[in-house]
Design a protein around this motif. Structure first.
Motif, PDB file in Angstrom:
ATOM      1  N   VAL A  45     -16.319 -13.296  55.016  1.00 12.29           N
ATOM      2  CA  VAL A  45     -16.056 -12.964  53.613  1.00 12.29           C
ATOM      3  C   VAL A  45     -15.014 -13.896  52.996  1.00 12.29           C
ATOM      4  CG1 VAL A  45     -16.719 -10.555  53.905  1.00 12.29           C
ATOM      5  CG2 VAL A  45     -14.318 -11.200  54.216  1.00 12.29           C
ATOM      6  N   GLY A  46     -14.598 -14.916  53.745  1.00  9.45           N
ATOM      7  CA  GLY A  46     -13.693 -15.914  53.189  1.00  9.45           C
ATOM      8  C   GLY A  46     -12.237 -15.518  53.137  1.00  9.45           C
ATOM      9  N   ALA A  47     -11.820 -14.577  53.972  1.00  7.76           N
ATOM     10  CA  ALA A  47     -10.418 -14.161  53.988  1.00  7.76           C
ATOM     11  C   ALA A  47      -9.536 -15.261  54.576  1.00  7.76           C
ATOM     12  CB  ALA A  47     -10.264 -12.878  54.801  1.00  7.76           C
ATOM     13  N   SER A  48      -8.274 -15.260  54.188  1.00  6.52           N
ATOM     14  CA  SER A  48      -7.308 -16.200  54.760  1.00  6.52           C
ATOM     15  C   SER A  48      -6.295 -15.504  55.655  1.00  6.52           C
ATOM     16  CB  SER A  48      -6.560 -16.936  53.647  1.00  6.52           C
ATOM     17  OG  SER A  48      -5.842 -16.011  52.826  1.00  6.52           O
ATOM     18  N   THR A  49      -6.152 -14.181  55.471  1.00  8.98           N
ATOM     19  CA  THR A  49      -5.150 -13.408  56.212  1.00  8.98           C
ATOM     20  C   THR A  49      -5.742 -12.069  56.622  1.00  8.98           C
ATOM     21  OG1 THR A  49      -3.341 -14.409  54.948  1.00  8.98           O
ATOM     22  CG2 THR A  49      -2.848 -12.348  56.104  1.00  8.98           C
ATOM     23  N   ALA A  66      -7.195 -14.098  65.387  1.00 13.02           N
ATOM     24  CA  ALA A  66      -6.881 -14.759  64.120  1.00 13.02           C
ATOM     25  C   ALA A  66      -6.446 -16.200  64.373  1.00 13.02           C
ATOM     26  CB  ALA A  66      -5.787 -14.000  63.385  1.00 13.02           C
ATOM     27  N   ALA A  67      -5.624 -16.405  65.400  1.00 12.50           N
ATOM     28  CA  ALA A  67      -5.189 -17.756  65.742  1.00 12.50           C
ATOM     29  C   ALA A  67      -6.380 -18.642  66.081  1.00 12.50           C
ATOM     30  CB  ALA A  67      -4.206 -17.709  66.913  1.00 12.50           C
ATOM     31  N   ARG A  68      -7.294 -18.103  66.859  1.00 14.86           N
ATOM     32  CA  ARG A  68      -8.482 -18.849  67.253  1.00 14.86           C
ATOM     33  C   ARG A  68      -9.346 -19.200  66.036  1.00 14.86           C
ATOM     34  NH1 ARG A  68     -10.309 -22.047  71.394  1.00 14.86           N
ATOM     35  NH2 ARG A  68     -12.558 -21.830  71.675  1.00 14.86           N
ATOM     36  N   ALA A  69      -9.356 -18.299  65.032  1.00 13.86           N
ATOM     37  CA  ALA A  69     -10.182 -18.490  63.848  1.00 13.86           C
ATOM     38  C   ALA A  69      -9.475 -19.291  62.761  1.00 13.86           C
ATOM     39  CB  ALA A  69     -10.603 -17.131  63.291  1.00 13.86           C
ATOM     40  N   GLY A  70      -8.185 -19.593  62.960  1.00 13.93           N
ATOM     41  CA  GLY A  70      -7.438 -20.326  61.949  1.00 13.93           C
ATOM     42  C   GLY A  70      -6.997 -19.465  60.781  1.00 13.93           C
ATOM     43  N   LEU A  71      -6.822 -18.163  61.008  1.00 14.54           N
ATOM     44  CA  LEU A  71      -6.403 -17.234  59.964  1.00 14.54           C
ATOM     45  C   LEU A  71      -4.962 -16.791  60.190  1.00 14.54           C
ATOM     46  CD1 LEU A  71      -9.533 -14.876  59.762  1.00 14.54           C
ATOM     47  CD2 LEU A  71      -9.048 -16.903  58.383  1.00 14.54           C
ATOM     48  N   ASN A  72      -4.278 -16.437  59.112  1.00 17.75           N
ATOM     49  CA  ASN A  72      -2.985 -15.780  59.233  1.00 17.75           C
ATOM     50  C   ASN A  72      -3.199 -14.337  59.676  1.00 17.75           C
ATOM     51  OD1 ASN A  72      -1.402 -18.018  58.105  1.00 17.75           O
ATOM     52  ND2 ASN A  72      -2.393 -17.476  56.166  1.00 17.75           N
ATOM     53  N   CYS A  73      -2.170 -13.746  60.278  1.00 12.65           N
ATOM     54  CA  CYS A  73      -2.286 -12.358  60.741  1.00 12.65           C
ATOM     55  C   CYS A  73      -0.957 -11.647  60.570  1.00 12.65           C
ATOM     56  CB  CYS A  73      -2.710 -12.316  62.208  1.00 12.65           C
ATOM     57  SG  CYS A  73      -2.811 -10.642  62.910  1.00 12.65           S
ATOM     58  N   THR A 112      -3.658  -4.877  51.589  1.00  9.15           N
ATOM     59  CA  THR A 112      -5.074  -5.253  51.484  1.00  9.15           C
ATOM     60  C   THR A 112      -5.558  -5.315  50.045  1.00  9.15           C
ATOM     61  OG1 THR A 112      -5.680  -2.931  51.887  1.00  9.15           O
ATOM     62  CG2 THR A 112      -5.704  -4.421  53.774  1.00  9.15           C
ATOM     63  N   GLY A 113      -4.687  -4.942  49.094  1.00 10.04           N
ATOM     64  CA  GLY A 113      -5.017  -5.136  47.698  1.00 10.04           C
ATOM     65  C   GLY A 113      -4.757  -6.558  47.225  1.00 10.04           C
ATOM     66  N   ILE A 114      -4.144  -7.373  48.080  1.00  9.91           N
ATOM     67  CA  ILE A 114      -3.835  -8.762  47.733  1.00  9.91           C
ATOM     68  C   ILE A 114      -5.041  -9.639  48.040  1.00  9.91           C
ATOM     69  CG2 ILE A 114      -2.326 -10.719  48.258  1.00  9.91           C
ATOM     70  CD1 ILE A 114      -0.162  -8.674  49.021  1.00  9.91           C
ATOM     71  N   GLU A 115      -5.375 -10.506  47.117  1.00 10.39           N
ATOM     72  CA  GLU A 115      -6.548 -11.358  47.277  1.00 10.39           C
ATOM     73  C   GLU A 115      -6.435 -12.223  48.536  1.00 10.39           C
ATOM     74  OE1 GLU A 115      -9.105 -14.726  44.764  1.00 10.39           O
ATOM     75  OE2 GLU A 115      -7.298 -13.806  43.915  1.00 10.39           O
ATOM     76  N   GLY A 116      -7.524 -12.317  49.286  1.00 11.21           N
ATOM     77  CA  GLY A 116      -7.564 -13.149  50.487  1.00 11.21           C
ATOM     78  C   GLY A 116      -7.243 -12.423  51.764  1.00 11.21           C
ATOM     79  N   THR A 117      -6.829 -11.136  51.672  1.00 14.32           N
ATOM     80  CA  THR A 117      -6.530 -10.366  52.881  1.00 14.32           C
ATOM     81  C   THR A 117      -7.748  -9.559  53.302  1.00 14.32           C
ATOM     82  OG1 THR A 117      -5.672  -8.447  51.662  1.00 14.32           O
ATOM     83  CG2 THR A 117      -4.099 -10.182  52.267  1.00 14.32           C
ATOM     84  N   HIS A 118      -7.787  -9.215  54.585  1.00 16.90           N
ATOM     85  CA  HIS A 118      -8.905  -8.445  55.124  1.00 16.90           C
ATOM     86  C   HIS A 118      -8.367  -7.496  56.197  1.00 16.90           C
ATOM     87  CE1 HIS A 118     -13.188  -7.773  56.127  1.00 16.90           C
ATOM     88  NE2 HIS A 118     -12.752  -7.627  57.361  1.00 16.90           N
ATOM     89  N   PRO A 119      -8.530  -6.170  56.032  1.00 16.31           N
ATOM     90  CA  PRO A 119      -8.029  -5.227  57.033  1.00 16.31           C
ATOM     91  C   PRO A 119      -8.944  -5.173  58.248  1.00 16.31           C
ATOM     92  CG  PRO A 119      -9.152  -4.031  55.294  1.00 16.31           C
ATOM     93  CD  PRO A 119      -9.172  -5.485  54.894  1.00 16.31           C
ATOM     94  N   VAL A 120      -8.366  -5.188  59.444  1.00 15.43           N
ATOM     95  CA  VAL A 120      -9.177  -5.046  60.658  1.00 15.43           C
ATOM     96  C   VAL A 120      -8.827  -3.755  61.402  1.00 15.43           C
ATOM     97  CG1 VAL A 120      -9.543  -7.517  60.901  1.00 15.43           C
ATOM     98  CG2 VAL A 120      -7.614  -6.458  62.081  1.00 15.43           C
TER      99      VAL A 120
END
Length: 326
Positions: A45-49, A66-73, A112-120
């Motif tokens: 879905v194009g998340a960054s974090t 997240a590290a493996r995927a290049g995402l912030n966590c 998770t209301g901030i653009e670019g975040t994704h809850p796991v």
């Protein structure tokens, strides 16, 4: 798969008792199966974090994937989290945020209301988990079928919110729907005696309950609410919930250690539950799910710096501690 028949209760030794050792996964717990799918969903879905609320294994695993995927966590956790968990989260380059337990879920919603975040991890009062998490846990069912050549008679599963329990059941249910197998394993869900929301939900015939947060050392399954999906899995498998005390779990942990197996207290409680199993009708082995290594559990408490669970405080903390702008 580790054969535990020699130390299992005598009535089950001939049929075979095995430990499915999930501590052999990359971050030493079953949560790696879940996060292989949840972090893939975040990428899709194009998340960054990614944002995760966790007292331990889930947060560590999410940080690694997240590290493996290049995402912030960002890992929302509590000040008394195990030092091992803290060290692993930081080593993976994630950002731990320590807030009071009651502030974790409101902060999850805010972040998770901030653009670019994704809850796991969960966002609902009645725990449902990430939509794709169960797909990762299904692979346990596939591996068990492949390793045993058949469906086990019973599964004994340490249970917190019940995501792994539901995922394993879903895997076996789909094998049956595809005509690969003809039956489902009976599932025994094992919870700490001090809490046991799934046990109480099943006993009262409701979808979910919330219980008092009474103290327990079974930190991996110390939940106060169950998921409805776990209720579904127990009903469909003719399964049963079980409660195990900390004392029984510790005794089982020592028994396993004498076999060269070091598990957390929560999966040790599942081994302890073998002595109380009832209603295992089908032929075949019994499998205990060992979800994580005991190396991660805190030897002694150590408090981290607690912050207020609001966006301004979290942003300031991330900026000062990690030079990360959210």
């Amino acid at each position: 798969m580790i054969d535990l028949s020699a130390i299992a209760p005598s009535q089950y030794r001939e049929r075979g008792v095995f430990l499915k050792d999930e501590s052999r996964n990359p971050t030493w717990s079953h949560k790696d199966r879940l996060n292989a799918c949840t972090v893939s969903a975040a990428l899709a879905v194009g998340a960054s974090t990614i944002i995760v609320s966790s007292s331990g294994n889930h947060g560590v695993s999410a940080a690694a994937h997240a590290a493996r995927a290049g995402l912030n966590c960002i890992v929302i956790t509590m000040p008394d989290v195990s030092q091992a968990f803290r060290d692993m989260i930081l080593a993976y380059g994630a950002f731990p945020v320590y807030v009071p337990a009651e502030g974790r879920w409101p902060l999850m919603h805010a972040l998770t209301g901030i653009e670019g975040t994704h809850p796991v991890s969960n966002l609902t009062p009645v725990h449902t988990g990430h939509p794709w998490g169960a797909e990762g846990y299904k692979t346990i069912a596939y591996e068990l079928y492949g390793q045993l050549g058949d469906v086990p008679a019973a599964l004994v599963i340490p249970t917190g919110y019940g995501e792994m329990l539901f995922g394993i059941h879903k895997g076996f249910r789909e094998l049956k729907q595809l005509g690969v197998t003809s039956r489902l394993p009976k599932i025994f869900a094992v919870e700490p005696a001090a809490r046991g929301p799934l046990y109480h939900a099943m006993a009262t015939g409701v979808e979910a309950v919330q219980v008092e947060a009474r103290p327990t050392r079974q930190s991996g399954t110390a939940c106060t609410v169950n998921s409805y999906r776990a209720v579904v899995a127990l009903r469909e498998s003719n399964g049963e919930p079980m409660l195990v005390s900390d004392e029984a779990a510790e005794k089982a942990q020592h028994t396993l250690a004498r076999e060269g197996i070091w598990q957390e207290l929560s999966p040790s409680a599942a081994f302890a539950a073998l002595a109380e199993l009832d209603g295992v009708v089908d032929d075949g082995p019994i499998v205990v799910i060992g979800c994580s290594t005991g190396l991660k559990e805190p030897a002694s408490p150590g408090l981290a710096r607690e912050i207020m669970p609001d966006l301004a405080s979290v942003r300031a903390y991330l900026r000062s501690e990690f030079h990360f702008e959210l």
